[in-house]
Design a protein around this motif. Structure first.
Motif, PDB file in Angstrom:
ATOM      1  N   GLU A 124       7.068  -4.658  -9.597  1.00 57.98           N
ATOM      2  CA  GLU A 124       6.107  -4.906  -9.065  1.00 57.98           C
ATOM      3  C   GLU A 124       5.800  -3.515  -7.906  1.00 57.98           C
ATOM      4  O   GLU A 124       7.885  -3.855  -7.907  1.00 57.98           O
ATOM      5  CB  GLU A 124       5.639  -6.391  -8.267  1.00 57.98           C
ATOM      6  N   HIS A 125       4.971  -3.023  -7.014  1.00 57.10           N
ATOM      7  CA  HIS A 125       4.858  -1.946  -5.833  1.00 57.10           C
ATOM      8  C   HIS A 125       5.378  -3.074  -4.678  1.00 57.10           C
ATOM      9  O   HIS A 125       5.614  -4.013  -4.901  1.00 57.10           O
ATOM     10  CB  HIS A 125       3.559  -1.984  -5.443  1.00 57.10           C
ATOM     11  N   PRO A 126       5.948  -2.128  -3.311  1.00 54.69           N
ATOM     12  CA  PRO A 126       5.794  -3.654  -2.135  1.00 54.69           C
ATOM     13  C   PRO A 126       5.498  -3.913  -1.551  1.00 54.69           C
ATOM     14  O   PRO A 126       3.774  -4.008  -1.893  1.00 54.69           O
ATOM     15  CB  PRO A 126       6.816  -2.250  -1.119  1.00 54.69           C
ATOM     16  N   HIS A 127       5.092  -4.946  -0.746  1.00 51.98           N
ATOM     17  CA  HIS A 127       3.777  -5.841  -0.193  1.00 51.98           C
ATOM     18  C   HIS A 127       4.670  -6.247   1.404  1.00 51.98           C
ATOM     19  O   HIS A 127       5.891  -6.026   1.385  1.00 51.98           O
ATOM     20  CB  HIS A 127       4.620  -7.359  -0.427  1.00 51.98           C
TER      21      HIS A 127
ATOM     22  N   TRP B 223      -1.641   3.923  -4.326  1.00 53.28           N
ATOM     23  CA  TRP B 223      -0.658   4.360  -3.791  1.00 53.28           C
ATOM     24  C   TRP B 223       0.688   3.346  -4.353  1.00 53.28           C
ATOM     25  O   TRP B 223       1.323   3.231  -5.141  1.00 53.28           O
ATOM     26  CB  TRP B 223      -0.685   4.283  -2.019  1.00 53.28           C
ATOM     27  N   ARG B 224      -0.433   1.815  -4.512  1.00 55.83           N
ATOM     28  CA  ARG B 224       0.738   0.869  -5.265  1.00 55.83           C
ATOM     29  C   ARG B 224       0.900   1.181  -6.722  1.00 55.83           C
ATOM     30  O   ARG B 224       2.184   0.944  -7.148  1.00 55.83           O
ATOM     31  CB  ARG B 224      -0.647  -0.344  -5.317  1.00 55.83           C
TER      32      ARG B 224
ATOM     33  N   ASP C  43       0.758   3.741   6.802  1.00 55.40           N
ATOM     34  CA  ASP C  43      -0.090   3.662   7.659  1.00 55.40           C
ATOM     35  C   ASP C  43      -1.956   3.884   5.727  1.00 55.40           C
ATOM     36  O   ASP C  43      -2.627   3.294   6.136  1.00 55.40           O
ATOM     37  CB  ASP C  43      -0.365   5.231   7.483  1.00 55.40           C
ATOM     38  N   ILE C  44      -0.910   3.748   4.929  1.00 56.91           N
ATOM     39  CA  ILE C  44      -2.012   4.104   3.872  1.00 56.91           C
ATOM     40  C   ILE C  44      -2.845   2.303   4.007  1.00 56.91           C
ATOM     41  O   ILE C  44      -3.410   2.068   3.714  1.00 56.91           O
ATOM     42  CB  ILE C  44      -1.882   4.895   2.690  1.00 56.91           C
ATOM     43  N   LEU C  45      -1.462   1.711   4.457  1.00 59.82           N
ATOM     44  CA  LEU C  45      -2.549   0.426   3.657  1.00 59.82           C
ATOM     45  C   LEU C  45      -3.494  -0.445   4.382  1.00 59.82           C
ATOM     46  O   LEU C  45      -3.936  -1.448   4.761  1.00 59.82           O
ATOM     47  CB  LEU C  45      -0.794  -0.843   3.148  1.00 59.82           C
ATOM     48  N   LEU C  46      -3.002   0.369   5.608  1.00 61.23           N
ATOM     49  CA  LEU C  46      -3.970   0.003   6.555  1.00 61.23           C
ATOM     50  C   LEU C  46      -5.698   1.055   6.922  1.00 61.23           C
ATOM     51  O   LEU C  46      -6.600   0.729   7.764  1.00 61.23           O
ATOM     52  CB  LEU C  46      -3.072   0.754   8.403  1.00 61.23           C
TER      53      LEU C  46
END
Length: 244
Positions: free
Chosen positions: A177-180, A207-208, A194-197
């Motif tokens: 699984e990707h990072p959280h 990205w995930r 930044d991409i997650l925001l």
């Protein structure tokens, strides 16, 4: 789902089965369980369930009679044909795919052994699956059965609340699984990517996906050898790791 556990130590399951997700799953009637002390089924006058091995050797071996009779008693109480799972270090290595397979069943019976091992006729005639949770030996099968039961029950419909929680787990997709991340966005100078925001869902999804592949490459490269990567993903991996 009905889960029956054959064990000499039923008290070991009390805390696990009455806590967290397993407790919630029972309250919502996703599954029910019972523990069966197969010592209660022995015909031995000394109440024994084990004996020394034919041919000599160290340790004691579980006799077939108590376990056969205990399984017969459990099976007689249901019309469903159960999967009978023997917890054993010699068994098939346990995987998320096996958990998903078990989660489709209506009735599982677990046999938890102790001592040196099982009479071979138990393997030959009773069990449908032999499962190992790792290349090491425990005192008995109870802890392994708890691991398997937890991994199966959480996959039952409605147990986790959000159906996507289980499908996104490590190994469910074939990758890790990707990072959280969660709040705060900046913790002691460590910032959330930044991409997650950004609020851009497609870019976040990409990205995930990349992070999942990268994490698998770093930690479990063997999984990538079995995974069907797209040509774009293969090219990206080559750019990231020239040895891929």
């Amino acid at each position: 789902m009905q889960i029956d556990i054959l064990t000499l130590f039923p008290e070991m399951f009390n805390g696990v089965m009455q806590s967290s997700i397993l407790k919630k799953a029972q309250e919502m009637n996703a599954f029910q369980y019972s523990t069966v002390d197969f010592r209660n089924y022995t015909e031995n006058k000394h109440n024994k369930v084990d004996d020394s091995p034919y041919g000599g050797g160290a340790g004691m071996v579980l006799m077939p009679q108590p376990i056969f009779d205990a399984v017969d008693a459990v099976k007689s109480s249901t019309k469903n044909k159960p999967r009978i799972v023997l917890m054993c270090p010699q068994g098939e290595p346990y995987t998320q795919q096996k958990a998903e397979e078990f989660a489709e069943e209506e009735h599982l019976i677990f046999i938890c052994g102790h001592y040196e091992g099982y009479d071979e006729r138990i393997r030959q005639e009773l069990v449908t699956d032999e499962i190992s949770i790792g290349d090491y030996v425990l005192t008995g099968g109870e802890l392994g059965a708890m691991v398997v039961i937890d991994s199966v029950v959480r996959l039952l419909p409605g147990v986790l609340g959000n159906a996507e929680s289980a499908t996104a787990d490590s190994f469910s997709t074939g990758l890790l699984e990707h990072p959280h991340y969660t709040r705060p966005a900046n913790f002691r100078g460590l910032k959330v990517p930044d991409i997650l925001l950004s609020g851009h869902h497609k870019k976040i999804e990409n990205w995930r996906r990349q992070q999942s592949i990268l994490r698998t490459l770093e930690r479990r490269k063997d999984l990538l050898e079995k995974y069907d990567l797209s040509e774009q993903e293969k090219q990206w991996l080559i750019e990231v790791d020239k040895t891929f």
